[in-house]
Design a protein around this motif. Structure first.
Motif, PDB file in Angstrom:
ATOM      1  N   ILE A 114       0.838  -1.201   0.000  1.00 41.88           N
ATOM      2  CA  ILE A 114       0.000   0.000   0.000  1.00 41.88           C
ATOM      3  C   ILE A 114       0.870   1.248   0.000  1.00 41.88           C
ATOM      4  N   LEU A 115       1.888   1.255   0.861  1.00 41.31           N
ATOM      5  CA  LEU A 115       2.760   2.428   0.965  1.00 41.31           C
ATOM      6  C   LEU A 115       3.641   2.583  -0.266  1.00 41.31           C
ATOM      7  N   ALA A 116       4.020   1.475  -0.887  1.00 40.81           N
ATOM      8  CA  ALA A 116       4.814   1.563  -2.114  1.00 40.81           C
ATOM      9  C   ALA A 116       4.047   2.308  -3.199  1.00 40.81           C
ATOM     10  N   TYR A 117       2.745   2.130  -3.228  1.00 37.63           N
ATOM     11  CA  TYR A 117       1.922   2.851  -4.190  1.00 37.63           C
ATOM     12  C   TYR A 117       1.949   4.346  -3.901  1.00 37.63           C
ATOM     13  N   TRP A 118       1.868   4.725  -2.628  1.00 33.79           N
ATOM     14  CA  TRP A 118       1.821   6.137  -2.247  1.00 33.79           C
ATOM     15  C   TRP A 118       3.136   6.857  -2.498  1.00 33.79           C
ATOM     16  N   VAL A 119       4.253   6.133  -2.482  1.00 34.42           N
ATOM     17  CA  VAL A 119       5.553   6.786  -2.714  1.00 34.42           C
ATOM     18  C   VAL A 119       6.028   6.584  -4.158  1.00 34.42           C
ATOM     19  N   LEU A 125       7.457  -4.918  -8.373  1.00 30.58           N
ATOM     20  CA  LEU A 125       8.531  -5.418  -7.513  1.00 30.58           C
ATOM     21  C   LEU A 125       8.034  -5.604  -6.088  1.00 30.58           C
ATOM     22  N   SER A 126       7.227  -4.668  -5.586  1.00 25.48           N
ATOM     23  CA  SER A 126       6.726  -4.746  -4.217  1.00 25.48           C
ATOM     24  C   SER A 126       5.914  -6.018  -3.995  1.00 25.48           C
ATOM     25  N   ARG A 256      13.106   3.009  -2.913  1.00 28.05           N
ATOM     26  CA  ARG A 256      12.018   3.280  -1.981  1.00 28.05           C
ATOM     27  C   ARG A 256      11.196   2.018  -1.729  1.00 28.05           C
ATOM     28  N   THR A 257      10.987   1.248  -2.775  1.00 24.77           N
ATOM     29  CA  THR A 257      10.216   0.005  -2.645  1.00 24.77           C
ATOM     30  C   THR A 257      10.930  -0.986  -1.751  1.00 24.77           C
ATOM     31  N   VAL A 258      12.217  -1.206  -1.995  1.00 30.17           N
ATOM     32  CA  VAL A 258      12.998  -2.153  -1.192  1.00 30.17           C
ATOM     33  C   VAL A 258      13.057  -1.692   0.265  1.00 30.17           C
ATOM     34  N   ALA A 259      13.191  -0.389   0.477  1.00 32.64           N
ATOM     35  CA  ALA A 259      13.238   0.151   1.847  1.00 32.64           C
ATOM     36  C   ALA A 259      11.963  -0.200   2.613  1.00 32.64           C
ATOM     37  N   LEU A 260      10.814   0.003   1.988  1.00 29.91           N
ATOM     38  CA  LEU A 260       9.546  -0.299   2.651  1.00 29.91           C
ATOM     39  C   LEU A 260       9.394  -1.798   2.891  1.00 29.91           C
ATOM     40  N   GLU A 261       9.792  -2.607   1.916  1.00 32.25           N
ATOM     41  CA  GLU A 261       9.691  -4.054   2.074  1.00 32.25           C
ATOM     42  C   GLU A 261      10.605  -4.562   3.189  1.00 32.25           C
ATOM     43  N   THR A 262      11.725  -3.875   3.404  1.00 33.87           N
ATOM     44  CA  THR A 262      12.679  -4.309   4.425  1.00 33.87           C
ATOM     45  C   THR A 262      12.203  -3.937   5.828  1.00 33.87           C
ATOM     46  N   GLY A 263      11.807  -2.682   6.012  1.00 24.40           N
ATOM     47  CA  GLY A 263      11.454  -2.221   7.346  1.00 24.40           C
ATOM     48  C   GLY A 263      10.066  -2.602   7.798  1.00 24.40           C
ATOM     49  N   MET A 264       9.153  -2.880   6.869  1.00 21.16           N
ATOM     50  CA  MET A 264       7.768  -3.177   7.235  1.00 21.16           C
ATOM     51  C   MET A 264       7.564  -4.686   7.299  1.00 21.16           C
ATOM     52  N   GLN A 265       7.564  -5.222   8.520  1.00 15.89           N
ATOM     53  CA  GLN A 265       7.485  -6.657   8.743  1.00 15.89           C
ATOM     54  C   GLN A 265       6.050  -7.127   8.953  1.00 15.89           C
ATOM     55  N   ASN A 266       5.872  -8.431   8.850  1.00 10.59           N
ATOM     56  CA  ASN A 266       4.568  -9.056   9.106  1.00 10.59           C
ATOM     57  C   ASN A 266       4.421  -9.228  10.622  1.00 10.59           C
ATOM     58  N   THR A 267       3.959  -8.173  11.308  1.00 11.99           N
ATOM     59  CA  THR A 267       3.882  -8.190  12.766  1.00 11.99           C
ATOM     60  C   THR A 267       2.821  -9.158  13.281  1.00 11.99           C
TER      61      THR A 267
END
Length: 347
Positions: A114-119, A125-126, A256-267
């Motif tokens: 979702i956030l990858a779309y906004w940025v 890739l996301s 930007r996509t890789v950054a979000l995928e890295t920091g945003m975990q499946n909590t």
């Protein structure tokens, strides 16, 4: 003796003036209802995100998985190592260190799409990174936990909920696949669905954080060190993922996509593992950490999104001003005709 005027109607034991009523199951019912609602909403949001994914580009990432490989290194290389370093640096309890590592070993969460779309990230890739990391988590999570947690605990005591991972995978793949099909067959309708879904996705992210705070409000009193680790961990993931992608030569929008995928975990997956692996007494020490991580990963993602939007608006104004100045002094060139407007990245 009639105790009906003293005891509540739902009392299970009533002796004299002493009554024993069953524990309230309000949280359990609310948790079940909200989990069902959130799952349905998440599926609908992922369907809308799939409407922005082009089949040939998605398959292209799978055939030439350089971007996915960079994401794999970030997800199962950087994040577990960062969790280990933070645990050692702050000297937290062994059981707390194990939970931090479980979080670091989890695959990427769907909120990153979702956030990858906004940025203005690479949605193809996301989605491919989230799908692949969830699939690879079936093997990589036990391996990473075996490597890092043996310092504190026997990794055999950690229960990996393969059924939950499989459910997450199915809940991701099916809606996204349907969205991709809609985008292929009816691209104009897909754009409308995408706009609605992106707004619903932002609401869903906030809703998940609020519901978590309501359901587990009694567990927020924990050691300050865990608050600090939960604050640093997600922003470290965002930054390290971004720089590794840039070092690997990826364009800005993919960084930007890789950054979000890295920091945003499946909590949610982390919370499930924690509940399955520890006793009620141990949960009092660690259960809140996934919630803390979830809140701060959303907060920092929102800050990064705000910075990007502000930069884009500022850059657009500067570009428009420069083009206006150039137009007053010289005729419009073919370059201006083919590069209208602001384009922050070359996709």
């Amino acid at each position: 003796m009639d105790n009906t005027s003293v005891c509540p109607p739902n009392a299970t034991v009533c002796e004299g003036d002493s009554c024993l009523a069953p524990e309230s199951n309000f949280n359990a019912v609310l948790s079940l209802v909200m989990s069902t609602v959130l799952t349905i909403l998440l599926a609908l949001v992922m369907f809308s995100m799939g409407c922005n994914v082009e089949i040939h580009k998605f398959l292209g990432h799978l055939k030439r998985p350089w971007g996915i490989f960079v994401g794999f290194l970030c997800q199962f290389g950087i994040m577990p190592l960062t969790g280990f370093i933070l645990s050692v640096a702050f000297g937290i309890l062994p059981i707390q260190a194990v939970v931090v590592l479980i979080m670091g070993c989890c695959p990427g969460g769907t909120a990153s799409n979702i956030l990858a779309y906004w940025v203005d990230g690479d949605m193809d890739l996301s989605v491919s990174m989230t799908t692949c990391s969830t699939l690879l988590a079936l093997g990589m999570m036990p391996l990473c936990l075996f490597i890092y947690t043996k310092t504190w605990v026997d990794s055999g005591t950690i229960v990996i909920p393969y059924d939950s991972i499989g459910t997450s995978l199915v809940a991701l793949v099916i809606p996204v696949s349907i969205g991709m099909y809609v985008n292929h067959k009816w691209p104009q309708k897909a754009k409308i669905i995408l706009k609605i879904g992106s707004i619903a996705g932002a609401i869903l992210i906030v809703l998940i954080a609020v519901v978590g705070g309501i359901l587990y409000q009694s567990a927020w009193i924990i050691e300050p060190k865990l608050w600090i680790v939960g604050t640093i961990f997600p922003i470290a993931g965002y930054c390290l993922g971004f720089f590794l992608a840039r070092i690997a030569g990826q364009p800005w929008y993919r960084c930007r996509t890789v950054a979000l995928e890295t920091g945003m975990q499946n909590t949610q997956l982390c919370s499930t593992i924690v509940q399955l692996s520890f006793s009620p007494e141990e949960l009092n020490l660690v259960f809140t950490f996934p919630l803390i991580y979830s809140i701060f990963q959303i907060i920092f993602a929102a800050i990064l999104l705000g910075i990007y939007v502000a930069y884009k608006k500022c850059h657009r104004k500067n570009t428009e001003f420069q083009e206006k100045t150039d137009n007053e002094t010289e005729p419009r060139s073919s370059f201006h005709e083919t590069n209208k407007g602001f384009q922050p990245d070359e996709k």
